[in-house]
Scaffold this motif. Structure first.
Motif, short mmCIF file in Angstrom:
data_model
loop_
_atom_site.label_atom_id
_atom_site.label_comp_id
_atom_site.label_asym_id
_atom_site.label_seq_id
_atom_site.Cartn_x
_atom_site.Cartn_y
_atom_site.Cartn_z
N SER A 28 5.71 -5.08 7.46
CA SER A 28 4.81 -5.01 8.61
C SER A 28 3.61 -5.90 8.30
CB SER A 28 4.37 -3.56 8.83
OG SER A 28 3.48 -3.47 9.92
N ALA A 30 0.22 -8.06 8.07
CA ALA A 30 -1.17 -7.89 8.47
C ALA A 30 -1.59 -9.07 9.34
CB ALA A 30 -2.07 -7.80 7.24
N ARG A 123 -10.14 -8.68 4.75
CA ARG A 123 -8.80 -8.78 5.35
C ARG A 123 -7.94 -9.86 4.72
NH1 ARG A 123 -9.63 -9.16 11.64
NH2 ARG A 123 -7.44 -9.70 11.40
N GLY A 126 -4.55 -7.99 2.80
CA GLY A 126 -3.38 -7.66 3.63
C GLY A 126 -2.59 -8.91 3.98
N SER A 130 1.17 -9.67 2.71
CA SER A 130 2.21 -9.95 3.71
C SER A 130 2.93 -11.25 3.40
CB SER A 130 1.58 -10.05 5.11
OG SER A 130 0.95 -8.86 5.47
N HIS A 163 -8.17 0.61 -2.26
CA HIS A 163 -7.40 0.29 -1.05
C HIS A 163 -5.99 -0.22 -1.36
CE1 HIS A 163 -11.12 0.92 1.07
NE2 HIS A 163 -11.71 0.00 0.31
N ASP A 166 -3.01 2.04 0.14
CA ASP A 166 -3.01 1.96 1.59
C ASP A 166 -2.47 0.61 2.06
OD1 ASP A 166 -3.69 3.07 4.23
OD2 ASP A 166 -5.18 1.47 4.27
N ASN A 167 -2.84 -0.47 1.37
CA ASN A 167 -2.36 -1.80 1.75
C ASN A 167 -0.83 -1.86 1.62
OD1 ASN A 167 -2.34 -4.51 2.50
ND2 ASN A 167 -3.26 -5.24 0.61
N LEU A 169 1.34 0.64 1.74
CA LEU A 169 1.96 1.49 2.77
C LEU A 169 1.88 0.83 4.14
CD1 LEU A 169 0.65 4.99 1.60
CD2 LEU A 169 2.96 4.04 1.28
N ARG A 170 0.76 0.20 4.46
CA ARG A 170 0.62 -0.48 5.75
C ARG A 170 1.57 -1.67 5.88
NH1 ARG A 170 -4.09 0.41 8.91
NH2 ARG A 170 -5.48 1.96 8.00
N ARG A 171 1.93 -2.28 4.76
CA ARG A 171 2.85 -3.42 4.80
C ARG A 171 4.31 -2.97 4.84
NH1 ARG A 171 -1.59 -4.59 5.24
NH2 ARG A 171 -0.81 -4.32 7.33
#
Length: 197
Positions: A28, A30, A123, A126, A130, A163, A166-167, A169-171
């Motif tokens: 996913s 960023a 930012r 992320g 990615s 962070h 979290d980074n 998991l968000r990816r």
């Protein structure tokens, strides 16, 4: 994460999390950061540059496992088959890096990933993660004869930046294992002696 051992140093518990993606569709991406940020592969194996990135990024989060390596050992790591280092630059200045380690079973490990402290919180992380994960998935295209990537994995720990998890998991990474390890307590070495004194 540090794997160094010091016989006389007191030990502390460190939580280590192992995460993975098993399909390129898991990624996913960023949003790209604002401003002139580029990501470029470091195509010339250069221990001086690699060690600079390692200490500048990992100095305040206790990366110590490579600090004692010789020049030849750094060179060997950089020349391993399927290994790649991708560097983020902002306005021509290195901001961080991601190091990929291709393994024989079709897995690619994110061996190291992070930003130099001055570039955190903007930012860039992320975006770099990615981009690096996408390069892990298409790594075989740049290395003829290598098995296509079937899995991308990474481990992070409670000593890493706040962070980091979290980074991942968000990816699109998923947790597949958690371990508690005993590691020696060590002062943050910083990118040079006395940097964080």
């Amino acid at each position: 994460m540090s794997n160094a051992t010091h016989a006389s140093a007191p030990l502390s518990d460190v939580t280590v999390w192992y995460l993975e993606q098993t399909s390129p569709a898991d990624l996913s991406p960023a949003a790209a950061p604002e401003g002139p940020v580029t990501v470029v592969r470091s195509g010339t194996p250069l221990p001086e540059f690699s060690r600079f990135l390692y200490t500048a990024v990992g100095g305040d989060v206790r990366w110590t496992d490579r600090l004692g390596l010789t020049y030849a050992q750094w060179q060997e790591i950089l020349e391993r088959p399927g290994g790649e280092t991708w560097v983020a630059y902002e306005n021509g200045t290195p901001a961080g890096f991601i190091e990929l380690d291709a393994q024989e079973d079709g897995a690619v490990e994110i061996a190291y990933f992070g930003l130099i402290p001055a570039f955190r919180g903007r930012r860039i992380g992320g975006h770099l993660l990615s981009y690096g994960v996408a390069r892990a998935w298409d790594l075989a295209e740049r290395h003829p004869g290598r098995k296509p990537t079937e899995r991308v994995w990474v481990h992070t720990c409670s000593d890493d930046g706040p962070h980091a998890m979290d980074n991942y998991l968000r990816r699109g990474f998923r947790l597949f294992d958690t371990r508690i390890e005993r590691e020696p307590e060590a002062a943050n070495p910083g990118p040079w002696p006395g940097a964080h004194a």
